[in-house]
Design a protein around this motif. Structure first.
Motif, mmCIF file in Angstrom:
data_model
loop_
_atom_site.group_PDB
_atom_site.id
_atom_site.type_symbol
_atom_site.label_atom_id
_atom_site.label_comp_id
_atom_site.label_asym_id
_atom_site.label_seq_id
_atom_site.Cartn_x
_atom_site.Cartn_y
_atom_site.Cartn_z
ATOM 1 N N THR C 78 -3.920 43.246 -21.435
ATOM 2 C CA THR C 78 -4.628 42.021 -21.788
ATOM 3 C C THR C 78 -4.724 41.820 -23.427
ATOM 4 O O THR C 78 -4.511 43.129 -24.040
ATOM 5 C CB THR C 78 -5.858 42.247 -21.342
ATOM 6 O OG1 THR C 78 -6.578 43.070 -21.950
ATOM 7 C CG2 THR C 78 -5.823 42.337 -19.754
ATOM 8 N N SER C 88 -8.080 32.294 -25.902
ATOM 9 C CA SER C 88 -7.939 32.609 -24.543
ATOM 10 C C SER C 88 -7.441 34.116 -24.136
ATOM 11 O O SER C 88 -7.561 34.818 -25.207
ATOM 12 C CB SER C 88 -7.109 31.710 -23.651
ATOM 13 O OG SER C 88 -7.510 31.711 -22.244
ATOM 14 N N GLN C 94 0.547 36.013 -19.131
ATOM 15 C CA GLN C 94 0.048 34.890 -18.798
ATOM 16 C C GLN C 94 -1.376 34.713 -19.594
ATOM 17 O O GLN C 94 -2.125 35.305 -19.484
ATOM 18 C CB GLN C 94 -0.261 34.784 -17.376
ATOM 19 C CG GLN C 94 0.964 34.834 -16.319
ATOM 20 C CD GLN C 94 1.996 33.559 -16.514
ATOM 21 O OE1 GLN C 94 1.255 32.443 -16.526
ATOM 22 N NE2 GLN C 94 3.179 33.780 -16.675
ATOM 23 N N TRP C 96 -4.687 32.666 -19.701
ATOM 24 C CA TRP C 96 -5.686 32.214 -18.615
ATOM 25 C C TRP C 96 -5.438 30.654 -19.104
ATOM 26 O O TRP C 96 -5.268 30.032 -20.187
ATOM 27 C CB TRP C 96 -7.199 32.424 -19.102
ATOM 28 C CG TRP C 96 -7.450 33.605 -18.448
ATOM 29 C CD1 TRP C 96 -6.644 34.722 -17.681
ATOM 30 C CD2 TRP C 96 -8.852 34.509 -18.544
ATOM 31 N NE1 TRP C 96 -7.390 35.780 -17.427
ATOM 32 C CE2 TRP C 96 -8.613 35.634 -17.873
ATOM 33 C CE3 TRP C 96 -10.027 34.211 -19.251
ATOM 34 C CZ2 TRP C 96 -9.755 36.607 -17.796
ATOM 35 C CZ3 TRP C 96 -11.038 34.968 -19.167
ATOM 36 C CH2 TRP C 96 -10.835 35.979 -18.615
ATOM 37 N N GLU C 97 -5.704 29.881 -18.176
ATOM 38 C CA GLU C 97 -5.726 28.166 -18.365
ATOM 39 C C GLU C 97 -6.968 27.739 -19.146
ATOM 40 O O GLU C 97 -6.938 27.122 -19.862
ATOM 41 C CB GLU C 97 -5.745 27.529 -16.906
ATOM 42 C CG GLU C 97 -4.231 27.134 -16.466
ATOM 43 C CD GLU C 97 -4.301 26.646 -14.998
ATOM 44 O OE1 GLU C 97 -5.478 25.913 -14.736
ATOM 45 O OE2 GLU C 97 -3.569 27.159 -14.482
ATOM 46 N N GLU C 98 -8.183 28.523 -18.915
ATOM 47 C CA GLU C 98 -9.248 28.344 -19.681
ATOM 48 C C GLU C 98 -9.408 28.358 -21.142
ATOM 49 O O GLU C 98 -8.845 29.578 -21.257
ATOM 50 C CB GLU C 98 -10.517 28.981 -18.905
ATOM 51 C CG GLU C 98 -10.998 28.300 -17.603
ATOM 52 C CD GLU C 98 -11.673 27.119 -17.496
ATOM 53 O OE1 GLU C 98 -12.102 26.825 -18.633
ATOM 54 O OE2 GLU C 98 -11.763 26.585 -16.466
ATOM 55 N N ASP C 129 -12.238 36.963 -14.745
ATOM 56 C CA ASP C 129 -10.717 36.567 -14.113
ATOM 57 C C ASP C 129 -10.339 35.011 -14.448
ATOM 58 O O ASP C 129 -9.686 34.523 -13.510
ATOM 59 C CB ASP C 129 -10.531 36.890 -12.799
ATOM 60 C CG ASP C 129 -10.643 38.715 -12.610
ATOM 61 O OD1 ASP C 129 -9.985 38.977 -13.560
ATOM 62 O OD2 ASP C 129 -11.373 38.889 -11.670
ATOM 63 N N GLY C 130 -10.622 34.423 -15.711
ATOM 64 C CA GLY C 130 -9.951 33.377 -15.718
ATOM 65 C C GLY C 130 -11.058 32.002 -15.547
ATOM 66 O O GLY C 130 -11.089 30.926 -15.849
ATOM 67 N N THR C 131 -12.033 32.445 -14.582
ATOM 68 C CA THR C 131 -13.143 31.591 -14.150
ATOM 69 C C THR C 131 -14.491 31.752 -15.309
ATOM 70 O O THR C 131 -14.984 32.718 -15.103
ATOM 71 C CB THR C 131 -13.552 31.687 -12.610
ATOM 72 O OG1 THR C 131 -12.280 31.965 -12.104
ATOM 73 C CG2 THR C 131 -14.351 30.748 -12.287
#
Ligand code: HEM
Ligand code: HEM
Ligand code: SF4
Ligand code: SF4
Lengths: 439, 218, 418
Positions: C78, C88, C94, C96-98, C129-131
């Motif tokens: 990470t 982010s 990858q 995170w989308e957020e 976890d991305g949320t």
């Protein structure tokens, strides 16, 4: 007689809180501090003092206020602690209001008087004990209490949010790299030789000082780091407000951060009271006899870099400069000779003040006095005429102030007494004078 | 000395030594409870500080006030030396315990006695004249100085045999001995205990300045 | 959970990556090594762009910033990254989308969940976890995740504080939010939220008045009040809460509000529990300036002058070790005895499952080395990561850089202690 204007100053933190106190509460708090939190030192000091008045001459407050006897160190103790002891804690609101004003705003705990009292009585400690009593009673000047609150919440003195801190470091890295390529600010670098710690104003209003340090570290090839998380600010107004629990919490966070990063030592930026908090008062309350990892003040660090040739001087400052000895690093660490070595290395026309070294006069901002905020500013400036006279006598243009409190305090003195000078940190002169690598 | 003086003298000495020991022990206890105090004391820097403060004109403040420094040192030296080295007292030591040591020539003793009295008067006047001292002075401070000089005054009067017509020598000696006894007994229990605490308060400050803060305290 | 038994434990040394092989244009800002030692990750900078490199392979993405490189316990890489002025979290290549205005303080749960604090539109919150939590706050200064990563708790500011309003501060502006929902009660301060093992309870330090502290569990403060306290820990097997408390100027340990230790210490903090939850070890100062470890209220006889770091239990709970610093030198103390060797630096000790071997990375003369049971293994390194014991405690995984090269090595413990 104490200054009537000052006596009338209204400070919410003191005036609004006093009314809520009951006589029982006052008595029990005072007795708790006198009987449980203090002991032999307090008793010896109170009993030994022969009321000779020899400490008077030491105090800038007394000297600046035309030797008004109310401002002599011993008179301040008499008006506060002696009375509390004599009356066994049975004092009233108006008494406490007076005591709070004296302890918080008319003594900067500079400890100069301890060098003039033949018994070495620690008046600053006695007046800090008065502050402790006031703090436990909830009567602390509003702005000082607010700073303590900031420490309690944010582990730094200016409520700086965690992201703003990281952002300031990254921004300053960019600034530093623009001056000197590769002047990076390594964050959280485990095992570095040096962790650099600063106080909140450096992140909030004087960020270039951090950038300057990055340049100096790069030029001197120092393996260093700064923490990205809480524990970076070891300045401590809680130490001065009498909230030792918060003081301890702040210093613990700082030292545990240093231990976690396994740095060999900590270099403290140009701040005197933060140095004091991290080296003496904080560790002592926490049970350490000294800092668990060595700490050097920036002045000592600069001295080391210059005297070993790791930093070389390419050009010198020509305009006349003078120097403010910060109490907490001269009386507090004996750095005056090293400080002069550094200043002479940087400046051609250095005009020293007198008295100096351990005998310097405080800037009157230290000990939390400046943090008592706007209501007390004029009073503070009345208390420091001697410094204005000292400064004026040097006819210097620049006053070097290797301490944040001194910096702001002297700045105020210059303004109030219209001295037409300006203040500089050593760090600001160093970046102008050193030989940049590759140039 | 008359037989009825003996218990008085004994009481005074017992009060002095028992008092000093008691104060010392109870203060040591108190200091031990305050966990940081005893470990902070440092022999070397403590001694350094004491030494620097018992040398006249060694500290900046002593140099800033030459008159006071001279008076203070003369006062204290004479105050301690006179009773110990006085011929009139030596005789008593000898008859009581057979102890003997060198005594001051009587004229010198007269002079040192007068120095103490003069010093005391100086302190009294200073308390009235200097605002920063007057500010923190209470009646007890005057009484204390008077108490301190009283054995010197009375001893001197006795020796000079003044006022013999109105006060017989023996009465004068009794007054003197009462004053002397009070003087001795007061040391542990009044501000005169500064004689005892001086060593400790200086040593503590010296340790903080020297060992911890690496600075000078004079 | 990570299972080291699945790793390659065959003895031998292998070159994994060259630290500087990306060439002089790249400045290596940070390095991280995967728990199994198979990967060396680097955050590198080339002019104004930042990149991630793993085992010499430059990942294709470019960032305005990439820092805080950390491997999760289960081996995912990470970093905190910024693109288009938005922050982010990068997880194994990858992002995170957020996106956030800021994101920091990456933490991992033992189960492998990844959490950060973030700021968005001047409001603060936590994302796992991305949320992100639905709720956000005026400020947030710390958070914790439950062991299974399903829950998080954070210290949050729930009331606005006008500038220098010391009276409103007294009414309480801070609280603890669990999964976004703040406790009803507000405090002057709330610190260090902690989950019970089964995630049913959250405890934290709370400050009820300027000089009144206690612990609160699920929003309810203990009845008893203290002059000061430090961070709480739940016993792993049940919901009992241990907290160091300051009473009459001395420190002791309390459980569920009542002192359980009898001794008073000058200091007591960093309590740790044996995995079965029966034994408690804590750092204590037995007198001013003398530090040691106390196990179940019995301090070691040996004390140290500068510091003692948090104690570490062996998996079987029988042994305790801690880094110490005394007379300006670092070493490791185990069960009350200190290694004879001293170092310029010593890191947190790692214990074999039965505690018979204690390993730590150490530094002398600017070079890093591995020490086991006080014996220093001959090879020297520019940099080392913590050693890892095999589950039988017989082998050690050594992850270190020497001469710019990162090697992974497995060696029998015997080879070091002889
Ligand atoms: C407590 C027992 C004491 C006794 C029995 C005692 C006895 C005497 C005697 C017999 C004399 C001789 C008078 C003469 O020469 O005719 C004398 C003189 C004197 N005593 Fe004491 N004394 C005592 C305590 C003290 C103390 C405590 C001090 C001072 C602190 C003191 C200071 C003097 C002085 C200054 C003189 C006269 C010195 C001179 O001008 O020669 N005495 N005392
Ligand atoms: C050897 C131990 C002693 C030491 C180190 C000592 C030291 C001092 C010091 C530092 C002062 C402060 C002012 C000054 O410098 O004069 C002082 C004042 C004084 N001392 Fe002592 N002293 C000692 C013994 C005594 C004794 C035995 C007495 C009398 C019984 C005494 C009587 C006084 C008095 C009366 C003052 C007050 C001055 C005033 O009123 O301002 N001292 N002493
Ligand atoms: S300001 Fe300094 S000199 Fe004045 S009383 Fe306070 S500590 Fe003493
Ligand atoms: S100089 Fe010392 S003994 Fe004299 S009045 Fe001041 S504090 Fe008291």
């Amino acid at each position: 007689m104490a200054d009537a204007v000052d006596m009338a100053i209204v400070d919410k933190g003191i005036d609004d809180s006093i009314g809520k106190l009951t006589p029982e509460r006052i008595e029990s708090v005072i007795r708790r501090v006198l009987d449980k939190e203090s002991g032999a030192r307090l008793q010896v000091y109170v009993e030994t003092c022969v009321r000779c008045g020899l400490c008077a001459e030491a105090c800038h407050t007394y000297l600046s206020r035309d030797k008004d006897p109310d401002y002599s160190p011993v008179a301040k103790v008499k008006a506060t602690l002696w009375e509390m002891t004599r009356r066994n804690g049975r004092v009233d609101g108006p008494f406490l209001r007076n005591a709070a004003r004296i302890a918080f705003t008319e003594c900067g705990t500079c400890r100069r008087c301890s060098m003039y009292c033949p018994f070495g009585i620690d008046i600053a400690y006695l007046l800090s004990t008065v502050r402790r009593i006031c703090a436990l009673l909830g009567i602390v000047p509003q702005y000082m209490q607010d700073t303590t609150n900031a420490h309690s919440v944010a582990s730094n003195q200016m409520w700086i949010q965690q992201d703003d801190w990281i952002d300031a470091l990254m921004w300053q890295e960019e600034e530093a790299c623009a001056e000197l390529p590769g002047a990076l600010i390594p964050l959280d670098k485990e095992g570095a030789d040096v962790m650099y710690s600063v106080i909140a104003p450096e992140a909030k209003i004087l960020a270039q000082l951090i950038g300057n340090m990055a340049i100096l570290m790069k030029a001197a090839k120092v393996d260093w780091t700064m923490p990205s998380a809480d524990g970076w600010d070891n300045s401590n107004m809680a130490m001065f407000s009498g909230d030792y629990e918060i003081m301890g919490r702040v210093e613990r966070a700082h030292w545990e951060r240093a231990v976690q990063l396994r740095v060999k030592r900590v270099v403290m930026g140009e701040c005197g009271h933060a140095f004091r908090g991290a080296v003496y008062d904080g560790p002592k309350w926490l049970g350490w006899r000294g800092p668990p990892i060595p700490m050097v003040h920036a002045v000592e660090f600069y001295y080391e870099l210059l005297s070993t040739g790791r930093l070389k001087i390419a050009r010198k400052i020509t305009e006349p400069v003078t120097l403010q000895d910060p109490c907490n690093i001269v009386r507090g660490r004996g750095l005056h000779d090293k400080l002069r070595y550094v200043v002479r290395a940087l400046c051609e026309d250095f005009r020293d003040m007198d008295p100096r070294d351990e005998h310097n006069f405080c800037c009157a901002a230290g000990g939390g006095v400046i943090n008592c905020g706007p209501p007390w500013k004029l009073s503070r400036l009345k208390s420091i005429r001697v410094k204005a006279e000292q400064l004026a006598a040097t006819k210097a243009h620049t006053v070097i102030t290797p301490c944040h409190n001194c910096h702001s305090g002297i700045e105020d003195i210059i303004g109030h007494y219209k001295l037409g000078m300006h203040t500089k940190f050593v760090n600001e002169l160093l970046v102008k004078c050193i030989e940049m690598p590759g140039s | 000395m008359y037989p009825y003086h003996v218990p008085l003298v004994w009481t005074a000495f017992i009060a002095l030594f028992a008092g000093l020991s008691y104060r010392l022990v109870s203060m040591a206890r108190l200091a031990a409870r305050e966990k940081t105090v005893l470990p902070t004391l440092d022999a070397k820097y403590g001694a350094r500080s004491i030494l620097h403060w018992v040398i006249p004109f060694n500290s900046r403040n002593m140099r800033m006030r030459p008159l006071f420094t001279v008076v203070s040192f003369a006062f204290h030296i004479c105050l301690l030396a006179t009773p110990l080295l006085l011929m009139g007292h030596a005789v008593l030591w000898k008859t009581a315990w057979g102890l003997r040591w060198w005594s001051l020539p009587p004229v010198v003793a007269d002079a040192t006695t007068l120095v103490v009295i003069a010093g005391g008067v100086f302190f009294l006047l200073r308390r009235i004249a200097a605002p920063e001292v007057r500010k923190v002075t209470a009646v007890s401070d005057f009484l204390l100085v008077l108490l301190v000089i009283s054995p010197f005054l009375t001893g001197f009067v006795a020796r000079m045999q003044w006022f013999r017509s109105s006060i017989p020598y023996s009465t004068m000696i009794t007054i003197h001995i009462v004053a002397g006894a009070l003087w001795l007994a007061a040391i542990p229990f009044t501000r005169l205990s500064h004689m005892l605490w001086f060593v400790f308060s200086r040593a503590y400050m010296g340790s903080e300045f020297g060992a911890i803060r690496r600075a000078r305290d004079w | 959970m990570v299972n080291p038994s699945n790793w390659d434990w065959s003895p031998g040394r292998k070159l994994v990556a060259d630290v500087n092989d990306a060439g002089p244009d790249f400045v290596v800002r940070e390095l991280a090594v995967s728990p199994d030692g198979e990967r060396l990750a680097a955050a590198v900078q080339n002019g104004d762009t930042h990149h991630i490199r793993v085992n010499g392979q430059l990942e294709p993405q470019e960032y305005e910033k990439a820092w805080h490189l950390r491997y999760s316990p289960d081996g995912r890489l990470t970093a905190l990254v910024r693109r288009n002025d938005q922050w982010s979290v990068l997880v194994d290549g990858q992002v995170w989308e957020e996106q956030f205005d800021y994101a920091w303080n990456t933490k991992f749960s033992p189960s492998g969940s990844i959490g950060v604090q973030f700021k968005r539109d001047m409001r603060y919150s936590v994302a796992i976890d991305g949320t992100p939590w639905e709720q956000s706050f005026l400020s947030c200064r710390d958070f914790a995740m439950s062991d299974d990563g399903q829950s998080a708790a954070a210290t949050v500011q729930v009331e606005a504080l006008p500038e220098a309003d010391i009276f409103k501060f007294l009414q309480g502006t801070w609280s603890i939010a669990v999964d976004g929902k703040a406790w009803d009660r507000k405090f002057l301060n709330a610190y260090t939220p902690r989950f019970s093992a089964n995630r049913e309870h959250v405890a934290a330090q709370v400050r009820l008045d300027l000089f009144e502290y206690t612990a609160a569990v699920d929003g309810t403060p203990w009845e008893s009040r203290f002059g000061c306290i430090w961070e709480p820990t739940f016993r792993p097997d049940r919901a009992d809460l241990l907290v160091p408390i300051r009473v009459d100027g001395g420190w002791t340990l309390a459980e569920n509000g009542k002192p359980i230790w009898n001794r008073k210490y000058v200091q007591l903090w960093n309590q740790r529990l044996s995995p079965d939850g029966r034994r408690v070890a804590a750092v204590v100062a037995t007198s001013y300036g003398r530090w040691t470890v106390a196990v179940d209220d019995v301090p070691w006889k040996l004390t140290f002058g500068n510091l003692v770091a948090a104690p570490v239990f062996s998996a079987d709970g029988h042994h305790v070790a801690a880094t110490i610093r005394t007379d300006a030198q670092w070493s490791v103390a185990v069960d009350g005895a200190v290694w004879p060797a001293v170092f310029d630096m010593a890191w947190e000790p790692v214990l074999s499952p039965d505690g018979s071997a204690v390993a730590a990375r150490v530094e002398t003369g600017g070079r890093h080395a591995l020490a086991v049971n006080g014996v220093v293994w001959r090879p020297r390194f520019d940099r080392l990561w913590d050693p890892v014991f095999s589950s039988d405690g017989k082998k050690l995984l050594v992850r270190g850089i020497d001469d710019g090269r990162y090697h992974r090595q497995v060696l029998p413990v015997q080879e070091v202690i002889g």
